[in-house]
Write a protein that holds these residues in place. Structure first.
Motif, PDB file in Angstrom:
ATOM      1  N   ARG A 210      -5.657  14.760  -1.451  1.00  0.00           N
ATOM      2  CA  ARG A 210      -6.661  14.490  -0.421  1.00  0.00           C
ATOM      3  C   ARG A 210      -7.402  13.174  -0.679  1.00  0.00           C
ATOM      4  O   ARG A 210      -7.855  12.498   0.248  1.00  0.00           O
ATOM      5  N   GLY A 211      -7.512  12.801  -1.942  1.00  0.00           N
ATOM      6  CA  GLY A 211      -8.248  11.594  -2.298  1.00  0.00           C
ATOM      7  C   GLY A 211      -7.646  10.301  -1.806  1.00  0.00           C
ATOM      8  O   GLY A 211      -8.320   9.263  -1.814  1.00  0.00           O
ATOM      9  N   VAL A 212      -6.379  10.308  -1.370  1.00  0.00           N
ATOM     10  CA  VAL A 212      -5.782   9.063  -0.862  1.00  0.00           C
ATOM     11  C   VAL A 212      -6.337   8.719   0.519  1.00  0.00           C
ATOM     12  O   VAL A 212      -6.174   7.592   0.994  1.00  0.00           O
ATOM     13  N   GLY A 213      -6.958   9.694   1.184  1.00  0.00           N
ATOM     14  CA  GLY A 213      -7.677   9.412   2.414  1.00  0.00           C
ATOM     15  C   GLY A 213      -6.876   9.362   3.691  1.00  0.00           C
ATOM     16  O   GLY A 213      -7.449   9.408   4.783  1.00  0.00           O
ATOM     17  N   GLY A 214      -5.569   9.267   3.613  1.00  0.00           N
ATOM     18  CA  GLY A 214      -4.751   9.210   4.813  1.00  0.00           C
ATOM     19  C   GLY A 214      -3.344   8.756   4.475  1.00  0.00           C
ATOM     20  O   GLY A 214      -3.036   8.437   3.317  1.00  0.00           O
ATOM     21  N   PRO A 215      -2.449   8.696   5.477  1.00  0.00           N
ATOM     22  CA  PRO A 215      -1.063   8.318   5.216  1.00  0.00           C
ATOM     23  C   PRO A 215      -0.945   6.944   4.558  1.00  0.00           C
ATOM     24  O   PRO A 215      -0.112   6.734   3.673  1.00  0.00           O
ATOM     25  N   GLU A 216      -1.789   6.009   5.001  1.00  0.00           N
ATOM     26  CA  GLU A 216      -1.707   4.655   4.456  1.00  0.00           C
ATOM     27  C   GLU A 216      -2.114   4.626   2.981  1.00  0.00           C
ATOM     28  O   GLU A 216      -1.720   3.723   2.230  1.00  0.00           O
ATOM     29  N   GLY A 217      -2.883   5.626   2.556  1.00  0.00           N
ATOM     30  CA  GLY A 217      -3.324   5.674   1.167  1.00  0.00           C
ATOM     31  C   GLY A 217      -2.202   5.938   0.189  1.00  0.00           C
ATOM     32  O   GLY A 217      -2.348   5.674  -1.019  1.00  0.00           O
ATOM     33  N   PHE A 218      -1.087   6.458   0.681  1.00  0.00           N
ATOM     34  CA  PHE A 218       0.041   6.741  -0.213  1.00  0.00           C
ATOM     35  C   PHE A 218       0.768   5.469  -0.662  1.00  0.00           C
ATOM     36  O   PHE A 218       1.620   5.536  -1.540  1.00  0.00           O
ATOM     37  N   LYS A 219       0.427   4.324  -0.073  1.00  0.00           N
ATOM     38  CA  LYS A 219       1.105   3.088  -0.482  1.00  0.00           C
ATOM     39  C   LYS A 219       0.861   2.778  -1.952  1.00  0.00           C
ATOM     40  O   LYS A 219       1.783   2.365  -2.668  1.00  0.00           O
ATOM     41  N   VAL A 220      -0.354   2.984  -2.442  1.00  0.00           N
ATOM     42  CA  VAL A 220      -0.624   2.686  -3.851  1.00  0.00           C
ATOM     43  C   VAL A 220       0.124   3.680  -4.745  1.00  0.00           C
ATOM     44  O   VAL A 220       0.521   3.340  -5.867  1.00  0.00           O
ATOM     45  N   VAL A 221       0.306   4.900  -4.261  1.00  0.00           N
ATOM     46  CA  VAL A 221       1.071   5.899  -5.008  1.00  0.00           C
ATOM     47  C   VAL A 221       2.544   5.487  -5.057  1.00  0.00           C
ATOM     48  O   VAL A 221       3.182   5.524  -6.110  1.00  0.00           O
ATOM     49  N   GLU A 222       3.082   5.074  -3.923  1.00  0.00           N
ATOM     50  CA  GLU A 222       4.483   4.662  -3.854  1.00  0.00           C
ATOM     51  C   GLU A 222       4.736   3.403  -4.676  1.00  0.00           C
ATOM     52  O   GLU A 222       5.782   3.284  -5.337  1.00  0.00           O
ATOM     53  N   ASP A 223       3.794   2.459  -4.640  1.00  0.00           N
ATOM     54  CA  ASP A 223       3.979   1.222  -5.419  1.00  0.00           C
ATOM     55  C   ASP A 223       4.066   1.527  -6.910  1.00  0.00           C
ATOM     56  O   ASP A 223       4.908   0.959  -7.627  1.00  0.00           O
ATOM     57  N   LEU A 224       3.201   2.419  -7.391  1.00  0.00           N
ATOM     58  CA  LEU A 224       3.246   2.782  -8.808  1.00  0.00           C
ATOM     59  C   LEU A 224       4.538   3.527  -9.126  1.00  0.00           C
ATOM     60  O   LEU A 224       5.170   3.287 -10.163  1.00  0.00           O
ATOM     61  N   ALA A 225       4.932   4.429  -8.237  1.00  0.00           N
ATOM     62  CA  ALA A 225       6.169   5.186  -8.452  1.00  0.00           C
ATOM     63  C   ALA A 225       7.369   4.240  -8.531  1.00  0.00           C
ATOM     64  O   ALA A 225       8.239   4.397  -9.393  1.00  0.00           O
ATOM     65  N   ASP A 226       7.421   3.259  -7.649  1.00  0.00           N
ATOM     66  CA  ASP A 226       8.545   2.323  -7.654  1.00  0.00           C
ATOM     67  C   ASP A 226       8.548   1.463  -8.913  1.00  0.00           C
ATOM     68  O   ASP A 226       9.611   1.126  -9.446  1.00  0.00           O
ATOM     69  N   ALA A 227       7.376   1.123  -9.409  1.00  0.00           N
ATOM     70  CA  ALA A 227       7.302   0.328 -10.638  1.00  0.00           C
ATOM     71  C   ALA A 227       7.811   1.113 -11.845  1.00  0.00           C
ATOM     72  O   ALA A 227       8.378   0.541 -12.782  1.00  0.00           O
ATOM     73  N   LEU A 228       7.632   2.446 -11.799  1.00  0.00           N
ATOM     74  CA  LEU A 228       8.040   3.303 -12.917  1.00  0.00           C
ATOM     75  C   LEU A 228       9.402   3.959 -12.707  1.00  0.00           C
ATOM     76  O   LEU A 228       9.876   4.680 -13.583  1.00  0.00           O
ATOM     77  N   GLY A 229       9.995   3.766 -11.541  1.00  0.00           N
ATOM     78  CA  GLY A 229      11.241   4.480 -11.228  1.00  0.00           C
ATOM     79  C   GLY A 229      11.001   5.958 -11.066  1.00  0.00           C
ATOM     80  O   GLY A 229      11.832   6.786 -11.464  1.00  0.00           O
ATOM     81  N   ALA A 230       9.862   6.310 -10.489  1.00  0.00           N
ATOM     82  CA  ALA A 230       9.431   7.700 -10.397  1.00  0.00           C
ATOM     83  C   ALA A 230       9.622   8.262  -8.995  1.00  0.00           C
ATOM     84  O   ALA A 230       9.856   7.533  -8.027  1.00  0.00           O
TER      85      ALA A 230
END
Length: 322
Positions: A210-230
């Motif tokens: 819920r803390g990401v605030g909305g669909p657009e908030g998942f971009k920072v989650v996806e960017d970190l995941a892509d950097a880690l291969g997660a």
């Protein structure tokens, strides 16, 4: 020590990582023998991969029933092979399909069933299955006392370790039960792929809530995941709000994951979510609320704004890789 029957999970002509983990764990209990069902022309390739991880014998069965119908044909095949090989244990990946196959198999063999094991240990009285329960507060050691133990093991329970051997491939003709054709697959829709690892198999999972605030908030989650291969996960609150697909939901009503590293960003840590990730090896939490329940479970916690912490972490990881 006797033989350990391992049902090999495969997809697109390749053996899947959880199957390699099962073969690695099976070697602790005895000599692995693999079962490859419905692999078609890729059966030899899958069998070779199984032999690289210690399978001394690979039983191969192929028939239209494995693709055209649901789990009963697989239960028929494994039960038939188990009756002829008399293994000391049967190991299956702890997925929704795997657990249904295991349950049907245990009934047919009049045997005990243990699900969601996170470790296996050899013992003179039979294999011990270790399960993590009550939000990872307790580790329970269980043993089957009747029949051949049927055990499902969570993905990421072990690191696959090669142990190449010369294997014997034996082709099996399966006699299917009348129930095998009771539920037919009438259509398939290809799953949209993101290029990221499968959520339940990933070594690293980054989840947003819920803390990401909305669909657009998942971009920072996806960017970190892509950097880690997660892989990317989401809490039920985020999924119910329509911010992320249900296929990525982690929790009691979603998928259960057990990665080497689980990072929860903006997730409070309700018990329903903890039920889906509590067996992760290392848990990290990022949340603005220092009283968030997720910190009680986390190995490492950062009290802060995820929109500051995650991009900084991503930048640090990218900088170290370059």
């Amino acid at each position: 020590m006797g033989t350990v029957l391992v049902l090999i999970d495969h997809a697109d002509g390749r053996i899947r990582k959880p199957a390699l983990e099962l073969l690695t764990m099976a070697r602790r209990l005895g000599t692995p023998i693999a079962v490859v069902l419905g692999a078609g022309s890729s059966a030899a390739e899958v069998a070779d991969a199984a032999s690289e991880y210690g399978a001394a014998t690979v039983y191969v069965a192929d028939a239209p029933e494995f693709a055209d119908y649901l789990v009963v044909p697989h239960a028929d095949a494994v039960a038939q092979i188990a009756r002829t090989t008399d293994p000391t244990a049967i190991l299956i990946t702890s997925s929704p399909e795997g657990k249904e196959i295991a349950a049907r198999l245990a009934v047919r063999l009049s045997a005990g069933l243990i699900t969601d094991a996170v470790n296996l240990e050899a013992d003179d009285n039979g294999p011990l299955a270790i399960q993590s329960v009550f939000a990872a507060t307790y580790a329970v050691a269980s043993r089957v006392t009747q029949g051949t133990p049927v055990i499902t093991v969570k993905p990421n329970a072990a690191v696959p370790e090669p142990a190449a051997t010369t294997c014997r491939i034996e082709h099996v003709a399966v006699e299917f039960s009348p129930a095998a054709t009771g539920t037919k697959v009438v259509s398939r829709t290809p799953r949209t792929t993101s290029g990221r690892p499968e959520l339940t198999e990933a070594a690293i999972v980054i989840s947003g809530g819920r803390g990401v605030g909305g669909p657009e908030g998942f971009k920072v989650v996806e960017d970190l995941a892509d950097a880690l291969g997660a892989a990317v996960g989401a809490s039920r609150a985020a999924v119910d709000a329509g911010w992320y697909p249900h296929a990525n939901q982690v929790g009691q009503t979603g998928k259960q994951v057990s990665p080497q590293l689980y990072l929860a960003a903006g997730i409070s840590g309700a018990i329903q979510h903890r039920a889906g990730m509590q067996t992760s090896k290392v848990i990290m939490a990022v949340n603005k609320d220092p009283e968030a329940p997720i910190f009680d479970l986390a190995d490492y916690g950062v009290v802060g704004d995820l929109f500051t912490v995650l991009p900084e972490l991503t930048d640090q990881i990218v900088a170290r890789e370059t």
